[in-house]
Scaffold this motif. Sequence first.
Motif, PDB file in Angstrom:
ATOM      1  N   UNK A 174       1.372  -0.871   0.321  1.00  0.00           N
ATOM      2  CA  UNK A 174      -0.284   0.301  -0.323  1.00  0.00           C
ATOM      3  C   UNK A 174       0.717   1.248  -0.237  1.00  0.00           C
ATOM      4  N   UNK A 175       1.601   1.519  -1.345  1.00  0.00           N
ATOM      5  CA  UNK A 175       2.364   2.383  -1.278  1.00  0.00           C
ATOM      6  C   UNK A 175       2.163   4.043  -1.054  1.00  0.00           C
ATOM      7  N   UNK A 176       1.226   4.146  -1.755  1.00  0.00           N
ATOM      8  CA  UNK A 176       0.403   5.266  -1.096  1.00  0.00           C
ATOM      9  C   UNK A 176       0.053   5.993  -0.114  1.00  0.00           C
ATOM     10  N   UNK A 177      -0.521   5.218   0.796  1.00  0.00           N
ATOM     11  CA  UNK A 177      -1.089   5.134   1.888  1.00  0.00           C
ATOM     12  C   UNK A 177       0.695   5.584   2.788  1.00  0.00           C
ATOM     13  N   UNK A 178       1.076   4.512   2.833  1.00  0.00           N
ATOM     14  CA  UNK A 178       2.883   4.621   3.236  1.00  0.00           C
ATOM     15  C   UNK A 178       3.544   6.301   3.574  1.00  0.00           C
ATOM     16  N   UNK A 179       3.052   6.426   1.483  1.00  0.00           N
ATOM     17  CA  UNK A 179       3.958   7.349   1.618  1.00  0.00           C
ATOM     18  C   UNK A 179       3.154   9.488   2.494  1.00  0.00           C
ATOM     19  N   UNK A 180       2.252   8.873   2.679  1.00  0.00           N
ATOM     20  CA  UNK A 180       0.964   9.750   3.422  1.00  0.00           C
ATOM     21  C   UNK A 180       1.817  10.115   4.531  1.00  0.00           C
ATOM     22  N   UNK A 181       1.815   8.278   5.070  1.00  0.00           N
ATOM     23  CA  UNK A 181       1.868   8.390   6.783  1.00  0.00           C
ATOM     24  C   UNK A 181       4.055   8.446   6.784  1.00  0.00           C
ATOM     25  N   UNK A 182       4.605   8.523   5.796  1.00  0.00           N
ATOM     26  CA  UNK A 182       5.961   9.433   5.852  1.00  0.00           C
ATOM     27  C   UNK A 182       6.576  10.373   6.247  1.00  0.00           C
TER      28      UNK A 182
END
Length: 400
Positions: free
Chosen positions: A165-173
Amino acid sequence: MIDFWLAAGLLLLVALSFLLIPVLRVRRAQLEEDRTALNVALYQERVAELQTEREEGVLNAAQLDTGRAEAARELLADTEGADAPRESRLGKPLPLLAAVLVPLLGLGLYLHFGASDKVELTREFAQAPQSMEEMTLRLERAVAAQPDSAEGLYFLGRTYMAQDRPADAAKIFERTVAVAGRQPELLGQWAQAQYFADGKKWSDKVQALTDEALKLDPKEVTSLGLLGIAAFESERYQDAIDYWGRLLVELPEGDKSRDALQGGITRATEKLQASGGKVVQAPVAKAAALLKVRVDLAPALKAKVQPGDSVFIFARAVSGPPAPLAAKRMTVADLPATVELGDADAMMPQLKLSNFPEVQLVARISRAGQPTAGEWIGRSQPLASSTTAQQQLTIDSPDK
């Protein structure tokens, strides 16, 4: 949560007791007052009967007095021990109203300011999750309860990456960087997540993140690996070999990813040679220098120095700039002591021990705390910067 609410209920009962006990005491006092009034009425009725019998001639004056005295004694006996009547300025309704409002007010304040969600999370985290989905749900709830926890945000981002889930991960990072600051590792993780979220398309944003990460830490492994992947995908095989080669140096022996990384370098080399290109080997970095030296004070000088005098221990190039290459500071009270001087202690990035073949070790005592001038000094003979054996350095001469 059951034990929590049981404890809260017990405390509530204690609080209500402070409100209701005074009400019960007032009611008991009222009963005592009513009983006393009844006794007085009976006394007055008995005295009236005696007076009537006296007028009818049944009783003489002496008997009348005796009857009045007997009635008075009975009245005193009945009212003996009764408390004086109390007056309540608050009245009965106010304590009862408070007994109802206090629990409601306490519950409302707890629901608004309390942390029941964090209590429940703590209980849940005490047990191991049964699945990746359960772990993700817990992390999401933890982040919702503690939005300023950089650790919670970081682990949630890593979990999203593990679940593809890279899109969600990018927001979290991105949120993690906002909370914890622009640390190289976080920037690298953010860049990696953003790259995969964009469908493995290189963008100015990803380039800026990796550039910033490597500027802060040239050995940041996530950025090096990501740049290698991007270079390979765009058929820039020499760049991929360079980035992955730098990453391979940073990975410890036995790391499971070393084999995969070496395989990537091999594939990039084969594709570069197949296209007619020639592999340019990156220059081998020099091994970091690290000198270990034991510093002591000559016996003849121990009476001439003070425990608080500064001691500067440094290495300088035999042929090169006069500025120290690496330095440490302590006091006479710390001697004798063993110290290490290496590239990590460089006074300037371009002046490292490993950049000079020969160095000299120096130890100086300065009462004024000046590293360039003092009272006593010790010097070693020139030695190779690659020396690994421990050196002995004695402070034994006047500093001229």
